[in-house]
Design an enzyme around this catalytic site. Structure first.
Site, PDB file in Angstrom:
ATOM      1  N   LYS A  20       8.221  24.985 -28.131  1.00 47.13           N
ATOM      2  CA  LYS A  20       9.260  24.946 -27.089  1.00 47.13           C
ATOM      3  C   LYS A  20      10.465  24.159 -27.597  1.00 47.13           C
ATOM      4  CE  LYS A  20       6.291  25.029 -22.972  1.00 47.13           C
ATOM      5  NZ  LYS A  20       6.861  26.255 -22.381  1.00 47.13           N
TER       6      LYS A  20
ATOM      7  N   ARG B 149      -2.720  31.650 -19.593  1.00 51.02           N
ATOM      8  CA  ARG B 149      -3.541  32.834 -19.329  1.00 51.02           C
ATOM      9  C   ARG B 149      -4.723  32.921 -20.295  1.00 51.02           C
ATOM     10  NH1 ARG B 149       1.721  36.488 -20.251  1.00 51.02           N
ATOM     11  NH2 ARG B 149       2.656  34.505 -19.629  1.00 51.02           N
TER      12      ARG B 149
HETATM   13  N1  BES Z   1       3.537  25.993 -18.899  1.00 58.87           N
HETATM   14  C1  BES Z   1       4.437  27.037 -19.173  1.00 58.87           C
HETATM   15  C2  BES Z   1       5.147  27.534 -17.930  1.00 58.87           C
HETATM   16  C3  BES Z   1       6.244  26.671 -17.387  1.00 58.87           C
HETATM   17  C4  BES Z   1       7.445  26.583 -18.054  1.00 58.87           C
HETATM   18  C5  BES Z   1       6.085  26.025 -16.209  1.00 58.87           C
HETATM   19  C6  BES Z   1       8.466  25.802 -17.537  1.00 58.87           C
HETATM   20  C7  BES Z   1       7.105  25.260 -15.693  1.00 58.87           C
HETATM   21  C8  BES Z   1       8.296  25.150 -16.350  1.00 58.87           C
HETATM   22  C9  BES Z   1       3.695  28.210 -19.809  1.00 58.87           C
HETATM   23  O1  BES Z   1       2.622  27.889 -20.599  1.00 58.87           O
HETATM   24  C10 BES Z   1       4.675  28.926 -20.649  1.00 58.87           C
HETATM   25  O2  BES Z   1       5.122  28.351 -21.594  1.00 58.87           O
HETATM   26  N2  BES Z   1       4.995  30.152 -20.304  1.00 58.87           N
HETATM   27  C11 BES Z   1       5.937  30.928 -21.018  1.00 58.87           C
HETATM   28  C12 BES Z   1       5.429  32.327 -21.126  1.00 58.87           C
HETATM   29  C13 BES Z   1       6.192  33.191 -22.077  1.00 58.87           C
HETATM   30  C14 BES Z   1       6.007  32.716 -23.501  1.00 58.87           C
HETATM   31  C15 BES Z   1       5.722  34.614 -21.919  1.00 58.87           C
HETATM   32  C16 BES Z   1       7.252  30.888 -20.258  1.00 58.87           C
HETATM   33  O3  BES Z   1       7.239  30.881 -19.032  1.00 58.87           O
HETATM   34  O4  BES Z   1       8.295  30.811 -20.910  1.00 58.87           O
HETATM   35 MN    MN Z   2       3.196  27.504 -22.586  1.00 55.77          MN
END
Ligand code: BES
Ligand code: MN
Ligand code: ZN
Length: 536
Positions: free
Chosen positions: A321, A395
């Protein structure tokens, strides 16, 4: 918890109705409380001020004014008594009060607004009014207050009063939350000013005595669950590890009748949870799989199973990230925290149902051992998954947990997860995303959202979206591209839930607040507890 809650019943015959009766006012005011809280409606004010068309001398304000030696009238003349919903007016004791046997030091009047309008007789109205009153009472010099519950009865029904009381306890308890008071692992102290307000007493009458007591107990259990969920969410990720979560859950089995099992790496491997393990691989901290059981119903009764995402820190893995606000990814275990909190609530209130909480928990870290984009793994269900993005890890840990829970032959399964950033974009911080093909669960969860004001909004989950998850090399891909990101995440999970009724809650926007008020919200503990309470 810093606030105590209790009830006090005034069983006089004239208090049989839910409405405030004249002679009961005197009894109430005869209580030596720091603050008596009474609600009034626009009709009360109109009649008191002799507005055109208003019934003269209707309501309790004339009597209250008499007993308080003209204080109500005085406030009204000054313009302090407003009929606008949620406006508040504090009356402070004067010499004349005691000559009428009044022992209350203050009377807080709160406006319900125009309750002749049916649309206004809702819990949403109540919550505005109750919050306004609670705000006045806390943060001042009031230690204890007597809340005359029947005056707030927007719908003159005892079960509605129960919902109102549960919400009041939920709000007041929540307002009193302070970080780090309960967690032994917190070696550093957060300075915070101490609260004066310590005791909220709900006054009732015979018509609602039974409901009142049960509602206060349930409210207190909800607050305890929320506080636990908030603490776990707020703890830093170097302390709140998968092992810590396991110990926190196990700790509850010493305080309650909960039965808790925590499986370690070897057992998780033996179960064949290849998808879950692929996320845990990059971390030096071992994964844990927590199973919490509350046996409140009959032995053979099918349980309701709650599954919570427990990523104690989400760096994104190799699909790292960006750095901005990355600290907030400590909240990626809020699904787990809310399941642990809900299990604690349920155990405290000795709910007469069987409930099981299941939590896969690990860290999502980049390292030499970490899963790569392109890796293919085999889930416990046998389905192979092509991991195209290691940041779509929630997931991957949930799907194996969803397969694991088949063994319980559940009446229903609800998973709770901070699953997608896309859900924050879609619904903001107001509603949690709800995904389910089961109309019964959808309506139960939607209703529980309204009664707890911990609301949900349904998003689609139909076959048309499944195409986005196609993989050229495995049974399924773990991402479906940017369009409808929350929906495709839910679709991915649905492939592992064919054996039971299932709903998915995406709490990415509701589990915590950013900015100056940064902190865990304790959601969706109120939603889940109300769902379980209301379920037949
Ligand atoms: N934990 C995150 C989701 C999230 C992001 C919650 C920001 C709250 C604030 C999750 O694991 C994630 O990173 N999801 C990705 C999925 C994508 C790579 C398909 C996302 O939401 O960007
Ligand atoms: Mn994630
Ligand atoms: Zn995540």
């Amino acid at each position: 918890m810093t606030i105590q809650f209790s009830t006090k019943i005034f069983p006089q015959a004239d208090l049989q109705s839910l409405k405030l009766q004249k002679s009961s006012l005197k009894t109430l005011l005869g209580n030596a409380t720091d603050c008596l809280v009474l609600a009034y409606s626009k009709a009360d004010i109109d009649s008191f001020s002799g507005a055109k068309g208003a019934k003269a001398k209707e309501g309790f304000l004339p009597e209250l004014d008499f007993l308080l030696g003209g204080s109500v009238n005085h406030a009204n003349i000054l313009g302090d008594l407003d009929s606008k919903q949620a406006s508040v007016c504090m009356l402070r004791a004067e010499k004349s009060w005691s000559s009428n046997g009044v022992k209350a030091k203050r009377v807080l009047l709160v406006s319900l607004g125009d309750v002749h309008l049916a649309s206004e007789r809702s819990l949403t109205t109540y919550s505005k009014v109750a919050r306004a009153a609670l705000k006045v009472m806390s943060g001042g010099s009031i230690e204890s207050a007597l809340w005359f519950t029947p005056s707030f009865a927007l719908a003159h029904k005892a079960d509605f009063i129960a919902e109102e009381v549960r919400l009041t306890v939920q709000y007041a308890g929540d307002q009193a939350y302070r970080f780090g008071v309960r967690q032994p692992a917190m070696k550093f102290k957060v300075k915070d000013k101490a609260d004066t307000f310590q005791h909220l007493i709900f006054a009732g009458n015979d018509a609602c005595a039974k409901e009142l007591k049960a509602a206060v107990e349930q409210g207190v259990a909800i607050v305890e669950g929320m506080h636990l969920a908030k603490d776990l969410g707020n703890l830093p990720p170097n302390i709140c590890t998968p092992t810590y979560l396991g110990k926190a859950a196990q700790g509850l089995s010493k305080k309650t009748a909960l039965k808790v099992d925590v499986l370690g790496l070897k057992q998780i491997e033996a179960l064949g949870m290849g998808s879950f393990l692929s996320v845990a691989k990059g971390s030096a901290t071992p994964p844990q799989f927590i199973v919490m059981k509350h046996q409140g119903g009959k032995a053979g009764e099918a349980p309701i199973v709650l599954v919570g995402k427990g990523i104690t820190f989400d760096t994104g893995g190799i699909s790292l990230k960006p750095g901005e606000a990355m600290d907030e990814m400590k909240y990626d275990m809020c699904g787990a925290a809310s399941v642990i909190g809900t299990m604690y609530s349920v155990a405290l209130m000795k709910l007469k149902k069987n409930v099981i909480g299941v939590i896969p928990t690990c860290e999502n870290m980049p390292s030499g051992q970490a899963t790569r984009p392109g890796d293919i793994v085999k889930s416990m269900s046998g389905q192979t998954i092509e991991i195209l993005n290691t940041d779509a890890e929630g997931r991957l840990i949930l799907c194996d947990a969803l397969t694991y829970v088949e063994r319980f032959k559940p009446a229903a399964v609800i998973d709770v997860a901070t699953l997608t950033g896309a859900c924050v974009i879609a619904l903001g911080h107001v509603h949690s995303g709800l995904f389910s093909e089961d109309e019964g669960l959808v309506s139960e969860l939607t209703k529980a959202g309204h009664t707890s004001l911990d609301t949900v909004w349904r998003l689609p989950l139909d076959a048309a979206y499944h195409d986005q998850l196609k993989s050229n090399f495995a049974d399924v891909a773990n991402i479906g591209g940017r369009p409808a990101g929350s929906v495709t995440a839910a679709c991915f999970l649905s492939r592992f839930t064919e054996k039971y009724k299932w709903a998915h809650l995406d709490i990415a926007g509701t589990a915590w607040k950013s900015g100056a008020a940064k902190g865990s919200t304790g959601r969706p503990v109120p939603l889940l507890v109300n769902f379980l309470l209301e379920r037949k």
